[in-house]
Motif scaffolding. Structure first.
Motif, PDB file in Angstrom:
ATOM      1  N   LYS A  51      26.736 -25.382  27.644  1.00 22.47           N
ATOM      2  CA  LYS A  51      26.693 -24.128  26.893  1.00 22.47           C
ATOM      3  C   LYS A  51      28.043 -23.442  26.830  1.00 22.47           C
ATOM      4  N   ASP A  52      28.836 -23.555  27.889  1.00 29.83           N
ATOM      5  CA  ASP A  52      30.097 -22.832  27.939  1.00 29.83           C
ATOM      6  C   ASP A  52      30.920 -23.310  29.122  1.00 29.83           C
ATOM      7  N   TYR A  53      32.172 -22.961  29.139  1.00 32.01           N
ATOM      8  CA  TYR A  53      33.054 -23.201  30.277  1.00 32.01           C
ATOM      9  C   TYR A  53      33.530 -21.828  30.733  1.00 32.01           C
ATOM     10  N   VAL A  54      33.342 -21.523  32.015  1.00 29.41           N
ATOM     11  CA  VAL A  54      33.686 -20.193  32.503  1.00 29.41           C
ATOM     12  C   VAL A  54      34.359 -20.268  33.867  1.00 29.41           C
ATOM     13  N   ALA A  55      35.067 -19.194  34.195  1.00 32.70           N
ATOM     14  CA  ALA A  55      35.573 -19.011  35.550  1.00 32.70           C
ATOM     15  C   ALA A  55      34.585 -18.096  36.258  1.00 32.70           C
ATOM     16  N   ILE A  56      34.215 -18.431  37.472  1.00 32.46           N
ATOM     17  CA  ILE A  56      33.301 -17.585  38.238  1.00 32.46           C
ATOM     18  C   ILE A  56      34.165 -16.629  39.054  1.00 32.46           C
ATOM     19  N   ILE A  57      34.039 -15.347  38.749  1.00 38.61           N
ATOM     20  CA  ILE A  57      34.876 -14.308  39.333  1.00 38.61           C
ATOM     21  C   ILE A  57      34.167 -13.702  40.546  1.00 38.61           C
ATOM     22  N   ASP A  58      34.898 -13.480  41.613  1.00 44.29           N
ATOM     23  CA  ASP A  58      34.368 -12.770  42.778  1.00 44.29           C
ATOM     24  C   ASP A  58      34.292 -11.294  42.414  1.00 44.29           C
ATOM     25  N   PRO A  59      33.087 -10.729  42.316  1.00 46.19           N
ATOM     26  CA  PRO A  59      32.957  -9.331  41.879  1.00 46.19           C
ATOM     27  C   PRO A  59      33.719  -8.354  42.773  1.00 46.19           C
ATOM     28  N   LYS A  60      33.733  -8.603  44.063  1.00 47.20           N
ATOM     29  CA  LYS A  60      34.421  -7.686  44.983  1.00 47.20           C
ATOM     30  C   LYS A  60      35.922  -7.655  44.737  1.00 47.20           C
ATOM     31  N   LYS A  61      36.493  -8.777  44.332  1.00 46.98           N
ATOM     32  CA  LYS A  61      37.934  -8.835  44.060  1.00 46.98           C
ATOM     33  C   LYS A  61      38.322  -7.969  42.865  1.00 46.98           C
ATOM     34  N   VAL A  62      37.354  -7.692  41.983  1.00 48.93           N
ATOM     35  CA  VAL A  62      37.630  -6.851  40.814  1.00 48.93           C
ATOM     36  C   VAL A  62      36.959  -5.482  40.933  1.00 48.93           C
ATOM     37  N   GLY A  63      36.595  -5.115  42.160  1.00 49.46           N
ATOM     38  CA  GLY A  63      36.086  -3.775  42.421  1.00 49.46           C
ATOM     39  C   GLY A  63      34.620  -3.543  42.119  1.00 49.46           C
ATOM     40  N   LEU A  64      33.860  -4.601  41.927  1.00 45.48           N
ATOM     41  CA  LEU A  64      32.419  -4.458  41.667  1.00 45.48           C
ATOM     42  C   LEU A  64      31.670  -4.808  42.951  1.00 45.48           C
ATOM     43  N   ASN A  65      31.436  -3.797  43.762  1.00 46.85           N
ATOM     44  CA  ASN A  65      30.916  -3.992  45.117  1.00 46.85           C
ATOM     45  C   ASN A  65      29.431  -3.719  45.273  1.00 46.85           C
ATOM     46  N   PHE A  66      28.740  -3.416  44.189  1.00 47.04           N
ATOM     47  CA  PHE A  66      27.360  -2.942  44.309  1.00 47.04           C
ATOM     48  C   PHE A  66      26.473  -3.755  43.371  1.00 47.04           C
ATOM     49  N   THR A  67      25.608  -4.586  43.945  1.00 47.17           N
ATOM     50  CA  THR A  67      24.688  -5.422  43.171  1.00 47.17           C
ATOM     51  C   THR A  67      23.271  -4.939  43.398  1.00 47.17           C
ATOM     52  N   VAL A  68      22.524  -4.834  42.302  1.00 47.98           N
ATOM     53  CA  VAL A  68      21.161  -4.321  42.363  1.00 47.98           C
ATOM     54  C   VAL A  68      20.248  -5.236  41.548  1.00 47.98           C
ATOM     55  N   ILE A  69      19.092  -5.541  42.120  1.00 45.04           N
ATOM     56  CA  ILE A  69      18.048  -6.268  41.402  1.00 45.04           C
ATOM     57  C   ILE A  69      17.035  -5.217  40.945  1.00 45.04           C
ATOM     58  N   ILE A  70      16.754  -5.191  39.648  1.00 44.74           N
ATOM     59  CA  ILE A  70      15.879  -4.165  39.087  1.00 44.74           C
ATOM     60  C   ILE A  70      14.668  -4.835  38.454  1.00 44.74           C
ATOM     61  N   ASN A  71      13.493  -4.369  38.810  1.00 47.18           N
ATOM     62  CA  ASN A  71      12.246  -4.798  38.190  1.00 47.18           C
ATOM     63  C   ASN A  71      11.815  -3.705  37.221  1.00 47.18           C
ATOM     64  N   VAL A  72      11.435  -4.109  36.017  1.00 44.69           N
ATOM     65  CA  VAL A  72      11.058  -3.145  34.982  1.00 44.69           C
ATOM     66  C   VAL A  72       9.698  -3.513  34.408  1.00 44.69           C
ATOM     67  N   SER A  73       8.846  -2.505  34.277  1.00 44.56           N
ATOM     68  CA  SER A  73       7.572  -2.649  33.564  1.00 44.56           C
ATOM     69  C   SER A  73       7.649  -1.835  32.285  1.00 44.56           C
ATOM     70  N   LEU A  74       7.034  -2.345  31.244  1.00 39.58           N
ATOM     71  CA  LEU A  74       7.003  -1.644  29.965  1.00 39.58           C
ATOM     72  C   LEU A  74       5.646  -0.993  29.749  1.00 39.58           C
ATOM     73  N   ASN A  75       5.629   0.066  28.936  1.00 38.12           N
ATOM     74  CA  ASN A  75       4.379   0.726  28.583  1.00 38.12           C
ATOM     75  C   ASN A  75       3.538  -0.129  27.655  1.00 38.12           C
ATOM     76  N   SER A  76       4.196  -0.766  26.699  1.00 36.19           N
ATOM     77  CA  SER A  76       3.498  -1.530  25.671  1.00 36.19           C
ATOM     78  C   SER A  76       4.079  -2.927  25.589  1.00 36.19           C
TER      79      SER A  76
END
Length: 152
Positions: A51-76
């Protein structure tokens, strides 16, 4: 799509570990000519296996230190509302992975941001999207495994 040859399967296995391949190494490992290796790679790209060729970046090295898993339910579950929610969530840069799921929740999102304040800003954006009935967040404390490698 047609069935993959043993060489094509091995080529995919090699490339998923390191897409910055050395063509000489590939020709030796696969016992193929340079042209054949390039042709196989092009075929696998055209057929959608690669599908693609990518570099896998360490999020902490670029200042992204907060990872969250979010579950969402919809009304409809009306198709147009579900499609609109999916479209809007996919456009949010903070969402690095998103899944439509069966079960208690309709979606699971992986969000990576700088800090709790940035996450709060993200939640404001998420809550502006219509049709949400419930959001449940889990904050990642540490990683036990992160991989892009598929086993086939």
């Amino acid at each position: 799509m047609q069935e993959l040859s043993k060489q094509e399967i091995e080529l995919l296995r090699i490339l998923q570990l390191n897409a910055r391949f050395d063509i000489t190494d590939l020709t030796e490992r696969l016992n193929m000519s340079r042209t054949s290796v390039y042709d196989r790679i092009k075929k696998l790209e055209n057929e959608g296996y690669i599908k693609d060729y990518v570099a896998i970046i360490d999020p902490k090295k670029v200042g992204l230190n907060f990872t969250v898993i979010i579950n969402v339910s919809l009304n409809s579950q009306r198709l147009e509302l579900v499609e609109e929610f999916s479209r809007q969530v996919a456009a949010l840069d903070e969402v690095v992975e998103g899944y439509v799921t069966g079960g208690i929740f309709d979606y699971v999102l992986k969000v990576v941001v700088k800090d709790p304040e940035a996450f709060n800003d993200f939640i404001r954006k998420l809550s502006d999207i219509p049709n949400i009935s419930k959001v449940q967040s889990s904050f990642v404390m540490s990683y036990i495994k992160q991989s892009t490698k598929l086993h086939f």
